[in-house]
Every structure is written in C-alpha cells, then in structure tokens.
Design a protein around this motif. Structure first.
Motif, PDB file in Angstrom:
ATOM      1  N   GLU A 152      11.072  12.007   7.669  1.00 30.65           N
ATOM      2  CA  GLU A 152      10.577  10.810   7.130  1.00 30.65           C
ATOM      3  C   GLU A 152       9.531  10.531   7.810  1.00 30.65           C
ATOM      4  OE1 GLU A 152      13.866   8.129   7.470  1.00 30.65           O
ATOM      5  OE2 GLU A 152      15.026   9.271   5.768  1.00 30.65           O
ATOM      6  N   ALA A 153       8.424   9.749   7.537  1.00 29.27           N
ATOM      7  CA  ALA A 153       7.245   9.466   8.369  1.00 29.27           C
ATOM      8  C   ALA A 153       6.732   7.930   7.906  1.00 29.27           C
ATOM      9  CB  ALA A 153       6.077  10.385   8.106  1.00 29.27           C
ATOM     10  N   LEU A 154       6.134   7.297   8.766  1.00 28.75           N
ATOM     11  CA  LEU A 154       5.405   6.081   8.501  1.00 28.75           C
ATOM     12  C   LEU A 154       4.093   6.339   9.072  1.00 28.75           C
ATOM     13  CD1 LEU A 154       4.843   3.241   8.153  1.00 28.75           C
ATOM     14  CD2 LEU A 154       5.438   2.820  10.623  1.00 28.75           C
ATOM     15  N   MET A 155       2.828   6.193   8.095  1.00 27.02           N
ATOM     16  CA  MET A 155       1.533   6.460   8.175  1.00 27.02           C
ATOM     17  C   MET A 155       1.078   4.821   8.018  1.00 27.02           C
ATOM     18  SD  MET A 155       1.768   9.804   8.438  1.00 27.02           S
ATOM     19  CE  MET A 155       0.006  10.271   8.380  1.00 27.02           C
ATOM     20  N   LYS A 160       1.426  -0.277   5.615  1.00 27.56           N
ATOM     21  CA  LYS A 160       2.305   0.825   6.061  1.00 27.56           C
ATOM     22  C   LYS A 160       2.685   1.780   4.691  1.00 27.56           C
ATOM     23  CE  LYS A 160       4.824  -1.924   9.295  1.00 27.56           C
ATOM     24  NZ  LYS A 160       6.156  -2.548   9.733  1.00 27.56           N
ATOM     25  N   ILE A 161       2.513   3.108   5.000  1.00 29.07           N
ATOM     26  CA  ILE A 161       2.736   4.146   4.079  1.00 29.07           C
ATOM     27  C   ILE A 161       3.916   5.087   4.397  1.00 29.07           C
ATOM     28  CG2 ILE A 161       1.752   6.041   2.602  1.00 29.07           C
ATOM     29  CD1 ILE A 161      -1.062   4.846   3.404  1.00 29.07           C
ATOM     30  N   PHE A 162       4.799   4.759   3.670  1.00 23.12           N
ATOM     31  CA  PHE A 162       6.209   5.802   4.072  1.00 23.12           C
ATOM     32  C   PHE A 162       6.342   6.977   3.081  1.00 23.12           C
ATOM     33  CE2 PHE A 162       7.159   1.279   5.066  1.00 23.12           C
ATOM     34  CZ  PHE A 162       7.866   1.493   6.478  1.00 23.12           C
ATOM     35  N   CYS A 163       6.537   8.092   3.827  1.00 26.42           N
ATOM     36  CA  CYS A 163       6.483   9.320   3.175  1.00 26.42           C
ATOM     37  C   CYS A 163       7.562  10.175   3.700  1.00 26.42           C
ATOM     38  CB  CYS A 163       5.155  10.128   3.716  1.00 26.42           C
ATOM     39  SG  CYS A 163       3.694   9.323   3.471  1.00 26.42           S
ATOM     40  N   ALA A 164       8.036  10.883   2.776  1.00 26.98           N
ATOM     41  CA  ALA A 164       9.319  11.990   2.889  1.00 26.98           C
ATOM     42  C   ALA A 164       8.821  13.310   2.381  1.00 26.98           C
ATOM     43  CB  ALA A 164      10.487  11.552   2.200  1.00 26.98           C
ATOM     44  N   VAL A 184       4.607  10.220  -1.350  1.00 24.69           N
ATOM     45  CA  VAL A 184       4.866   8.810  -0.754  1.00 24.69           C
ATOM     46  C   VAL A 184       5.761   8.188  -1.428  1.00 24.69           C
ATOM     47  CG1 VAL A 184       3.613   6.484  -1.085  1.00 24.69           C
ATOM     48  CG2 VAL A 184       2.222   8.413  -0.484  1.00 24.69           C
ATOM     49  N   GLU A 185       6.860   7.564  -0.574  1.00 21.01           N
ATOM     50  CA  GLU A 185       8.068   6.906  -0.877  1.00 21.01           C
ATOM     51  C   GLU A 185       7.839   5.453  -1.476  1.00 21.01           C
ATOM     52  OE1 GLU A 185      11.881   8.900  -0.600  1.00 21.01           O
ATOM     53  OE2 GLU A 185       9.922   9.564  -1.628  1.00 21.01           O
ATOM     54  N   ARG A 186       7.133   4.630  -0.556  1.00 18.53           N
ATOM     55  CA  ARG A 186       6.752   3.384  -0.766  1.00 18.53           C
ATOM     56  C   ARG A 186       5.624   2.855  -0.057  1.00 18.53           C
ATOM     57  NH1 ARG A 186      11.017   2.974   2.873  1.00 18.53           N
ATOM     58  NH2 ARG A 186      11.167   1.272   4.399  1.00 18.53           N
ATOM     59  N   VAL A 187       5.024   1.846  -0.289  1.00 18.45           N
ATOM     60  CA  VAL A 187       4.022   1.239   0.542  1.00 18.45           C
ATOM     61  C   VAL A 187       4.221  -0.345   0.651  1.00 18.45           C
ATOM     62  CG1 VAL A 187       1.376   0.936   0.602  1.00 18.45           C
ATOM     63  CG2 VAL A 187       2.452   3.027  -0.486  1.00 18.45           C
ATOM     64  N   GLU A 188       4.051  -0.660   1.931  1.00 21.09           N
ATOM     65  CA  GLU A 188       4.250  -1.907   2.300  1.00 21.09           C
ATOM     66  C   GLU A 188       2.899  -2.458   3.099  1.00 21.09           C
ATOM     67  OE1 GLU A 188       8.003  -2.417   4.616  1.00 21.09           O
ATOM     68  OE2 GLU A 188       9.193  -1.644   2.944  1.00 21.09           O
ATOM     69  N   GLN A 216      -1.102  -9.699  -5.260  1.00 23.86           N
ATOM     70  CA  GLN A 216      -1.335  -8.413  -4.338  1.00 23.86           C
ATOM     71  C   GLN A 216      -2.207  -7.447  -4.682  1.00 23.86           C
ATOM     72  OE1 GLN A 216       2.713  -7.197  -3.458  1.00 23.86           O
ATOM     73  NE2 GLN A 216       2.842  -8.844  -2.128  1.00 23.86           N
ATOM     74  N   THR A 217      -3.054  -6.802  -3.688  1.00 24.78           N
ATOM     75  CA  THR A 217      -3.947  -5.811  -4.156  1.00 24.78           C
ATOM     76  C   THR A 217      -3.403  -4.296  -3.882  1.00 24.78           C
ATOM     77  OG1 THR A 217      -5.193  -6.009  -1.991  1.00 24.78           O
ATOM     78  CG2 THR A 217      -5.919  -7.171  -3.531  1.00 24.78           C
ATOM     79  N   ASP A 218      -3.727  -3.556  -4.522  1.00 22.62           N
ATOM     80  CA  ASP A 218      -3.362  -2.105  -4.127  1.00 22.62           C
ATOM     81  C   ASP A 218      -4.113  -1.577  -3.214  1.00 22.62           C
ATOM     82  OD1 ASP A 218      -2.696   0.757  -4.358  1.00 22.62           O
ATOM     83  OD2 ASP A 218      -2.277   0.773  -6.385  1.00 22.62           O
ATOM     84  N   PRO A 219      -3.425  -1.041  -2.213  1.00 20.08           N
ATOM     85  CA  PRO A 219      -4.347  -0.699  -0.884  1.00 20.08           C
ATOM     86  C   PRO A 219      -5.196   0.667  -1.461  1.00 20.08           C
ATOM     87  CG  PRO A 219      -2.088  -0.081  -0.818  1.00 20.08           C
ATOM     88  CD  PRO A 219      -2.030  -0.740  -1.793  1.00 20.08           C
ATOM     89  N   ARG A 220      -4.703   1.380  -2.581  1.00 22.57           N
ATOM     90  CA  ARG A 220      -5.587   2.476  -3.155  1.00 22.57           C
ATOM     91  C   ARG A 220      -6.890   1.880  -3.790  1.00 22.57           C
ATOM     92  NH1 ARG A 220      -0.877   5.140  -6.591  1.00 22.57           N
ATOM     93  NH2 ARG A 220      -0.518   2.875  -6.961  1.00 22.57           N
ATOM     94  N   ASP A 221      -6.870   0.678  -4.002  1.00 20.06           N
ATOM     95  CA  ASP A 221      -8.113   0.002  -4.351  1.00 20.06           C
ATOM     96  C   ASP A 221      -9.446   0.209  -3.171  1.00 20.06           C
ATOM     97  OD1 ASP A 221      -7.304  -0.237  -6.783  1.00 20.06           O
ATOM     98  OD2 ASP A 221      -6.703  -2.542  -6.410  1.00 20.06           O
TER      99      ASP A 221
END
Length: 210
Positions: free
Chosen positions: A199-202, A180-184, A173-177, A4-9
């Motif tokens: 809570e937000a979904l970006m 989908k970037i889940f934030c709080a 950022v709480e987690r990344v799928e 899996q690749t890190d979206p930050r790349d």
C-alpha cells in the motif's frame, strides 16, 4: 457547496519538475544496458583470481573513460525513458517489461537477477520497495494524475521472493483525497501465488515543489 475538481484535470502540473521530453534510445541501447546488467550479476557472483580482477579493473576504467565525455544533464539520457526496454532502459530499475499501462492499472513482468540476491536464493528484501515504488510512479502517470512524490510504502512480505523466476507485479490507484493518491499493488508468481503486497501514499506536488 463548491464543486470539487478532479486532480486529473491538472495533469500537466509538475510541481517543480521540468517537463522532460522522452529521449528515444538508439537501436543498440538495449544491448548496451543488458551487457552492463550482466556485469552487475557477475560482479556479485564470481570469485576471480587477482590477475583477472586486475584486467577487469583496467577494462572497467577504460569503459568509464570512453563514456565520460558523453555525459549529459538530467532528462537528456535515454535511461528511464524507453518503456519498450526492460526497466525502461535504466540500470537502477529492475529489468522488468511493462505489459499493461492504462488508467485501470499498470502491470509488468520480469525476474530478480543475481544482482538482486539477498541470501539463500531469495531476492533482497530491499529490492521489493524499489520495484513497488517505481510501479506506483507509473500508476500515477497512467491514471492521469500530476507528478507525485512517495509519502509512504507499506509492504507485506508474504513469501520468499525467488531469483531467476518470472514474476508479475500489478498496481492501481485505490482512491484520491485531494493531493493524496492512495495506491495498492501485488507481486505474484505466474500461477497467482502472492509473494508480497504493498500500500502506498503518493502526494501530488505543489507548484515549485521539487
């Protein structure tokens, strides 16, 4: 199993967004924006006689005529590009000052002004989504993720948010799928009292997506 690749790349991927170069504000731009914010506060908190309103209209229209020839395309104005100014120099954003901006979290501090009043000395409930949504855009950027659009915001209003009182908002950022970037985030008084949380979904933009 594929790696899996890190979206930050793929940080430089902007979907269909142009890559804007920040426009540095001039030395008096902060004073200009604050003068306009003062007018916003006064516009919703005064009841002037007709002759004063007539003069105000003339002066406001004259100011519009003064500025109109200098209109520029999106991304060419300093509004929104200056993190050293409250609200980054944007009249739309709440005039809060960024005090922490890193991969761990983003935190800013400020007050809700008269312009943001909902009733009975409280901030309008609709101004809190603006505060959180803007914060999450910065959170996504600070954490090294590509540009994302808001999928949803879920806000819990825990207590009345006061006007004219210094408050602090902080998000992460709480987690990344995948995309989908889940934030709080939490909005608090300076003594730590929780006023609201969100809570937000970006969602990371696809190539060419506006």
């Amino acid at each position: 199993m594929s790696e899996q690749t890190d979206p930050r790349d793929d940080y430089e991927h902007h979907g269909g967004f142009p890559v804007y170069e920040p426009v540095k504000a001039g030395p008096n731009y902060g004073r200009f924006v604050e003068a306009l914010r003062r007018l916003q506060d006064l516009a919703v908190s005064t009841h002037a006689p007709d002759e004063v309103i007539d003069r105000a209209i003339e002066q406001a229209e004259a100011l519009g005529d003064l500025l109109a020839p200098h209109r520029v395309p999106e991304g060419r104005s300093p509004a929104g590009f200056n993190p050293d100014l409250p609200g980054r120099g944007s009249l739309l954003m709440l005039p809060w000052q960024i005090e922490k901006f890193d991969e761990e979290s983003v935190r800013s501090r400020g007050v809700f002004r008269l312009y943001h009043r909902g009733g009975n000395g409280a901030a309008h409930g609709g101004t809190l989504p603006l505060l959180f949504d803007d914060l999450f855009g910065m959170v996504v950027h600070a954490s090294g993720h590509p540009i994302a659009r808001t999928g949803y915001l879920h806000i819990n209003y825990r207590k009345i948010t006061p006007l004219g009182t210094e408050l602090v908002v902080e998000g992460r950022v709480e987690r990344v799928e995948g995309r989908k970037i889940f934030c709080a985030a939490e909005l608090r008084e300076t003594d730590g009292t929780l006023l609201a949380d969100c809570e937000a979904l970006m969602i990371q933009l696809l190539p060419g997506q506006p």
